[in-house]
Write a protein that holds these residues in place. Structure first.
Motif, PDB file in Angstrom:
ATOM      1  N   MET A 121      47.565  12.161  52.680  1.00 39.70           N
ATOM      2  CA  MET A 121      46.951  13.242  52.742  1.00 39.70           C
ATOM      3  C   MET A 121      46.565  13.544  54.107  1.00 39.70           C
ATOM      4  N   HIS A 122      46.280  12.632  54.864  1.00 37.14           N
ATOM      5  CA  HIS A 122      45.740  12.692  56.289  1.00 37.14           C
ATOM      6  C   HIS A 122      47.024  13.396  57.240  1.00 37.14           C
ATOM      7  N   ASP A 123      48.088  13.007  57.109  1.00 36.97           N
ATOM      8  CA  ASP A 123      49.073  13.577  57.639  1.00 36.97           C
ATOM      9  C   ASP A 123      49.405  15.209  57.177  1.00 36.97           C
ATOM     10  N   LEU A 124      49.182  15.285  55.971  1.00 35.54           N
ATOM     11  CA  LEU A 124      49.367  16.866  55.578  1.00 35.54           C
ATOM     12  C   LEU A 124      48.601  17.664  56.447  1.00 35.54           C
ATOM     13  N   GLY A 125      47.123  17.349  56.530  1.00 36.58           N
ATOM     14  CA  GLY A 125      46.068  17.916  57.190  1.00 36.58           C
ATOM     15  C   GLY A 125      46.369  17.965  58.773  1.00 36.58           C
ATOM     16  N   ALA A 126      46.990  16.912  59.288  1.00 39.80           N
ATOM     17  CA  ALA A 126      47.023  16.915  60.763  1.00 39.80           C
ATOM     18  C   ALA A 126      48.160  17.936  61.046  1.00 39.80           C
ATOM     19  N   GLY A 127      49.525  18.068  60.060  1.00 49.39           N
ATOM     20  CA  GLY A 127      50.489  19.030  60.239  1.00 49.39           C
ATOM     21  C   GLY A 127      49.912  20.285  60.116  1.00 49.39           C
ATOM     22  N   PHE A 128      49.129  20.786  59.428  1.00 50.01           N
ATOM     23  CA  PHE A 128      48.499  22.169  59.305  1.00 50.01           C
ATOM     24  C   PHE A 128      47.738  22.206  60.728  1.00 50.01           C
ATOM     25  N   GLY A 129      47.119  21.369  61.042  1.00 53.82           N
ATOM     26  CA  GLY A 129      46.243  21.469  62.277  1.00 53.82           C
ATOM     27  C   GLY A 129      47.149  21.751  63.474  1.00 53.82           C
ATOM     28  N   TYR A 130      48.110  21.220  63.649  1.00 51.08           N
ATOM     29  CA  TYR A 130      48.940  21.279  64.767  1.00 51.08           C
ATOM     30  C   TYR A 130      49.800  23.001  64.725  1.00 51.08           C
ATOM     31  N   LEU A 131      49.824  23.361  63.459  1.00 42.96           N
ATOM     32  CA  LEU A 131      50.168  25.043  63.380  1.00 42.96           C
ATOM     33  C   LEU A 131      49.014  25.799  63.733  1.00 42.96           C
ATOM     34  N   VAL A 132      47.733  25.429  63.238  1.00 36.51           N
ATOM     35  CA  VAL A 132      46.479  26.187  63.762  1.00 36.51           C
ATOM     36  C   VAL A 132      46.529  26.191  65.428  1.00 36.51           C
ATOM     37  N   LYS A 133      46.655  24.800  66.076  1.00 34.24           N
ATOM     38  CA  LYS A 133      46.446  24.893  67.229  1.00 34.24           C
ATOM     39  C   LYS A 133      47.448  25.396  68.158  1.00 34.24           C
ATOM     40  N   GLY A 134      48.824  25.402  67.587  1.00 33.29           N
ATOM     41  CA  GLY A 134      49.589  26.345  68.393  1.00 33.29           C
ATOM     42  C   GLY A 134      49.403  27.900  68.385  1.00 33.29           C
ATOM     43  N   ARG A 150      56.860  12.489  56.681  1.00 32.99           N
ATOM     44  CA  ARG A 150      57.057  13.502  55.601  1.00 32.99           C
ATOM     45  C   ARG A 150      55.912  14.531  55.544  1.00 32.99           C
ATOM     46  N   GLY A 151      54.765  13.716  55.328  1.00 33.79           N
ATOM     47  CA  GLY A 151      53.283  14.496  55.187  1.00 33.79           C
ATOM     48  C   GLY A 151      53.142  15.640  56.367  1.00 33.79           C
ATOM     49  N   LEU A 152      53.405  14.871  57.616  1.00 35.04           N
ATOM     50  CA  LEU A 152      53.174  15.760  58.534  1.00 35.04           C
ATOM     51  C   LEU A 152      54.041  17.173  58.793  1.00 35.04           C
ATOM     52  N   ALA A 153      55.667  16.826  58.605  1.00 35.08           N
ATOM     53  CA  ALA A 153      56.526  17.854  58.362  1.00 35.08           C
ATOM     54  C   ALA A 153      56.032  18.912  57.492  1.00 35.08           C
ATOM     55  N   TRP A 154      55.690  18.603  56.180  1.00 31.57           N
ATOM     56  CA  TRP A 154      55.134  19.302  55.291  1.00 31.57           C
ATOM     57  C   TRP A 154      54.049  20.263  55.328  1.00 31.57           C
ATOM     58  N   GLY A 155      52.905  19.572  55.929  1.00 36.27           N
ATOM     59  CA  GLY A 155      51.842  20.121  56.509  1.00 36.27           C
ATOM     60  C   GLY A 155      52.001  21.222  57.458  1.00 36.27           C
ATOM     61  N   PHE A 156      53.036  20.974  58.245  1.00 37.50           N
ATOM     62  CA  PHE A 156      53.014  22.146  59.126  1.00 37.50           C
ATOM     63  C   PHE A 156      54.140  23.239  58.807  1.00 37.50           C
ATOM     64  N   GLY A 157      55.092  22.595  58.168  1.00 37.07           N
ATOM     65  CA  GLY A 157      56.136  23.629  57.642  1.00 37.07           C
ATOM     66  C   GLY A 157      56.061  24.389  56.649  1.00 37.07           C
ATOM     67  N   THR A 158      55.415  23.967  55.691  1.00 35.60           N
ATOM     68  CA  THR A 158      55.388  24.629  54.249  1.00 35.60           C
ATOM     69  C   THR A 158      54.311  25.736  54.286  1.00 35.60           C
ATOM     70  N   PRO A 159      53.425  25.547  54.964  1.00 37.00           N
ATOM     71  CA  PRO A 159      52.487  26.734  55.213  1.00 37.00           C
ATOM     72  C   PRO A 159      53.258  27.872  55.693  1.00 37.00           C
ATOM     73  N   LEU A 160      54.174  27.545  56.753  1.00 39.09           N
ATOM     74  CA  LEU A 160      54.443  28.451  57.765  1.00 39.09           C
ATOM     75  C   LEU A 160      55.734  28.988  56.823  1.00 39.09           C
ATOM     76  N   ALA A 161      56.615  28.293  56.081  1.00 35.53           N
ATOM     77  CA  ALA A 161      57.516  28.976  54.941  1.00 35.53           C
ATOM     78  C   ALA A 161      56.898  29.911  53.960  1.00 35.53           C
ATOM     79  N   LEU A 162      55.656  29.370  53.561  1.00 35.95           N
ATOM     80  CA  LEU A 162      54.953  30.601  52.720  1.00 35.95           C
ATOM     81  C   LEU A 162      54.671  31.794  53.564  1.00 35.95           C
TER      82      LEU A 162
END
Length: 262
Positions: free
Chosen positions: A1-14, A204-216
């Protein structure tokens, strides 16, 4: 779960990073706009003539009585368009990155420099970087297409095809989007496709957290164009998490000198 949040955080930071660098953001919009026009034209053509294509491909249904013929062909037309939309999402990033390689390479380098004053370099001439990126993109697209065909087949399963399969589809799409976007920064660090995929599979959690919201988000018209620069910036930050600031790998330096893959 931590990696999911971190991945989404990188998307926001970008997105925040490009918002603070307006000139770089404006230049990086052009490749996405070109790709969007091309994809929109293709999807419009499919929407207009997809029904005719399905009719041509299903002559065995000609003798069927109403409403079964219409329901069957209407369902196939909807599935065909949904599959085309999924493939558009899967391939949009790769095509945009290929068109906009010089723009996004510059953006990624600026993010690295802003972080610690240093941007790793592959040591290869531009034409060879472009060639490696194109070959890697094709290899990723083949993998994504195989996943798409598998999910398409599973979509016919009752209940599972309407619930589990779409969710898995977005996770798969998110993973490959992350790979395509982080490839810019990781390729400069000398990591080949196999190594990049191994890194992402281990997180994988990091990749999903970053890429899945982006795909949506990419399903919404025009959103992909405006999010792409921030996605590249965020993917560079994520790549630093995966591999660190780093230096080019010795094998990539050898490749630059010899002109052959290590």
């Amino acid at each position: 779960m931590h990696d999911l949040g971190a991945g989404f955080g990188y998307l926001v930071k970008g997105q925040r990073w490009v918002a603070r660098h307006g000139r770089q953001y404006g230049r990086s919009l052009l490749p996405g706009l070109i790709t969007l026009v091309l994809y929109a034209a293709a999807l419009i053509c499919l929407a207009l003539w997809g029904g005719d294509l399905v009719t041509w491909a299903t002559p065995f249904a000609d003798p069927w009585t109403s409403p079964w013929q219409g329901l069957f062909r209407g369902f196939l037309t909807a599935v065909l368009f949904a599959l085309a939309l999924l493939l558009a999402v899967l391939t949009f990033t790769a095509v945009t990155l290929l068109i906009g390689q010089p723009f996004y390479e510059s953006l990624s380098e600026r993010v690295d420099i802003a972080e610690d004053g240093h941007a790793p370099e592959s040591g290869l001439p531009l034409w060879r970087d472009l060639w490696i990126s194109a070959v890697d993109s094709v290899r990723v697209l083949i993998r994504a297409a195989l996943w798409g065909l598998l999910l398409f087949a599973l979509g016919f399963l009752p209940f599972v095809g309407q619930t589990v399969v779409p969710a898995v589809g977005f996770l798969v799409t998110g993973f490959f989007l992350t790979e395509e976007l982080t490839a810019i920064a990781l390729q400069r660090r000398g990591l080949d496709l196999r190594t990049r995929l191994t890194l992402l599979r281990s997180r994988r959690g990091l990749a999903w957290g970053f890429g899945t919201p982006l795909a949506l988000a990419f399903l919404v018209p025009f959103v992909a164009v405006f999010l792409m620069p921030g996605a590249v910036a965020g993917a560079t930050l994520l790549a630093r998490d995966l591999d660190g600031p780093g230096e080019p790998r010795p094998d990539r330096a050898d490749e630059a000198r010899t002109g052959t893959p290590a």
